[in-house]
Scaffold this motif. Structure first.
Motif, PDB file in Angstrom:
ATOM      1  N   GLN A 109     -65.902 -33.879  23.262  1.00  0.00           N
ATOM      2  CA  GLN A 109     -64.854 -34.805  22.837  1.00  0.00           C
ATOM      3  C   GLN A 109     -64.151 -35.427  24.043  1.00  0.00           C
ATOM      4  N   ALA A 110     -63.901 -34.635  25.071  1.00  0.00           N
ATOM      5  CA  ALA A 110     -63.264 -35.157  26.289  1.00  0.00           C
ATOM      6  C   ALA A 110     -64.150 -36.224  26.942  1.00  0.00           C
ATOM      7  N   ILE A 111     -65.456 -36.002  26.918  1.00  0.00           N
ATOM      8  CA  ILE A 111     -66.388 -37.012  27.452  1.00  0.00           C
ATOM      9  C   ILE A 111     -66.304 -38.277  26.608  1.00  0.00           C
ATOM     10  N   ASP A 112     -66.357 -38.119  25.288  1.00  0.00           N
ATOM     11  CA  ASP A 112     -66.274 -39.275  24.385  1.00  0.00           C
ATOM     12  C   ASP A 112     -64.952 -40.030  24.527  1.00  0.00           C
ATOM     13  N   ASP A 113     -63.867 -39.301  24.784  1.00  0.00           N
ATOM     14  CA  ASP A 113     -62.538 -39.905  24.917  1.00  0.00           C
ATOM     15  C   ASP A 113     -62.269 -40.446  26.324  1.00  0.00           C
ATOM     16  N   LYS A 114     -63.267 -40.377  27.193  1.00  0.00           N
ATOM     17  CA  LYS A 114     -63.188 -40.900  28.568  1.00  0.00           C
ATOM     18  C   LYS A 114     -62.067 -40.236  29.378  1.00  0.00           C
ATOM     19  N   LYS A 115     -61.918 -38.929  29.170  1.00  0.00           N
ATOM     20  CA  LYS A 115     -60.937 -38.164  29.951  1.00  0.00           C
ATOM     21  C   LYS A 115     -61.517 -37.694  31.275  1.00  0.00           C
ATOM     22  N   VAL A 116     -62.812 -37.899  31.461  1.00  0.00           N
ATOM     23  CA  VAL A 116     -63.484 -37.566  32.716  1.00  0.00           C
ATOM     24  C   VAL A 116     -63.633 -38.871  33.489  1.00  0.00           C
ATOM     25  N   LEU A 117     -62.942 -38.976  34.625  1.00  0.00           N
ATOM     26  CA  LEU A 117     -62.910 -40.232  35.365  1.00  0.00           C
ATOM     27  C   LEU A 117     -63.889 -40.275  36.535  1.00  0.00           C
ATOM     28  N   SER A 118     -64.428 -39.143  36.922  1.00  0.00           N
ATOM     29  CA  SER A 118     -65.342 -39.067  38.063  1.00  0.00           C
ATOM     30  C   SER A 118     -66.784 -38.989  37.580  1.00  0.00           C
ATOM     31  N   LEU A 119     -67.626 -39.834  38.154  1.00  0.00           N
ATOM     32  CA  LEU A 119     -69.047 -39.816  37.802  1.00  0.00           C
ATOM     33  C   LEU A 119     -69.679 -38.469  38.155  1.00  0.00           C
ATOM     34  N   GLY A 120     -69.256 -37.873  39.280  1.00  0.00           N
ATOM     35  CA  GLY A 120     -69.778 -36.561  39.667  1.00  0.00           C
ATOM     36  C   GLY A 120     -69.430 -35.483  38.662  1.00  0.00           C
ATOM     37  N   VAL A 121     -68.201 -35.480  38.177  1.00  0.00           N
ATOM     38  CA  VAL A 121     -67.781 -34.495  37.179  1.00  0.00           C
ATOM     39  C   VAL A 121     -68.506 -34.744  35.867  1.00  0.00           C
ATOM     40  N   LEU A 122     -68.634 -35.995  35.476  1.00  0.00           N
ATOM     41  CA  LEU A 122     -69.369 -36.324  34.252  1.00  0.00           C
ATOM     42  C   LEU A 122     -70.810 -35.824  34.347  1.00  0.00           C
ATOM     43  N   SER A 123     -71.447 -36.048  35.476  1.00  0.00           N
ATOM     44  CA  SER A 123     -72.824 -35.576  35.674  1.00  0.00           C
ATOM     45  C   SER A 123     -72.892 -34.059  35.562  1.00  0.00           C
ATOM     46  N   MET A 124     -71.932 -33.374  36.183  1.00  0.00           N
ATOM     47  CA  MET A 124     -71.901 -31.911  36.138  1.00  0.00           C
ATOM     48  C   MET A 124     -71.746 -31.421  34.701  1.00  0.00           C
ATOM     49  N   LEU A 125     -70.849 -32.064  33.942  1.00  0.00           N
ATOM     50  CA  LEU A 125     -70.643 -31.666  32.552  1.00  0.00           C
ATOM     51  C   LEU A 125     -71.901 -31.889  31.715  1.00  0.00           C
ATOM     52  N   LEU A 126     -72.550 -33.030  31.884  1.00  0.00           N
ATOM     53  CA  LEU A 126     -73.748 -33.314  31.101  1.00  0.00           C
ATOM     54  C   LEU A 126     -74.894 -32.371  31.462  1.00  0.00           C
TER      55      LEU A 126
END
Length: 183
Positions: A159-176
């Motif tokens: 949900q945090a990913i969908d709500d764009k609460k992750v602002l860093s591409l590196g963190v988004l990559s790590m989460l995915l």
């Protein structure tokens, strides 16, 4: 036109700004495979970093929330940081996890090493997946950052990913990557 993936030749390299251990900005003069000279090609050298997608014994995902001055925002991040000179990536992330969260983990898996930005350099990131995390002490990162530890269910992370609460591409990559490991 044939594309041969030939390397560029560095003719000169000059440091413009050096702020060890954080980064070095440099300018190169390079020769392209076709002979063309590019007088100013800029790059950034940074140290190796490490990050972890850690899951507790209760199957909660460890997320950190903190202020990032470079973007002027509170955002989500993952446990991790700069690898010290004599450390292996695994030792570095185990230290960072303990400092930032107060947790240790039982099982560790490397997800690989990735370049932060292939055009400019910007450091190598060693990513890990850890399970069986358990609390052993109060966190003490010793850094300027104030970290809030969040222990989320998989749905909360998604949900945090969908709500764009992750602002860093590196963190988004790590989460995915981490969510992929949960499957």
């Amino acid at each position: 036109m044939t594309f041969d993936n030939q390397k560029w030749e560095s003719l000169t390299k000059e440091s413009i700004l050096v702020k060890k251990p954080w980064f070095e900005v440099f300018r190169e003069e390079v020769r392209l495979p076709d002979g063309k000279i590019v007088p100013e090609y800029f790059g950034i050298e940074m140290p190796h970093y490490t990050s972890v997608f850690a899951v507790t014994e209760e199957r909660r995902i460890m997320i950190l929330r903190c202020y990032r001055h470079a973007i002027g925002e509170v955002t989500l991040t993952m446990p991790g940081g700069m690898i010290e000179e004599s450390e292996s990536p695994l030792a570095g992330i185990q230290r960072e996890l303990l400092e930032e969260t107060g947790y240790k983990a039982k099982e560790w898996k490397s997800l690989g090493a990735f370049i932060g930005n292939s055009t400019r350099g910007c450091g190598t990131y060693h990513l890990f997946f850890a399970t069986g995390a358990y609390s052993v002490q109060e966190p003490d990162s010793g850094d300027l950052e104030e970290l809030e530890l969040l222990l989320w269910k998989q749905q909360e992370v998604e949900q945090a990913i969908d709500d764009k609460k992750v602002l860093s591409l590196g963190v988004l990559s790590m989460l995915l990557l981490g969510l992929r490991c949960l499957k």
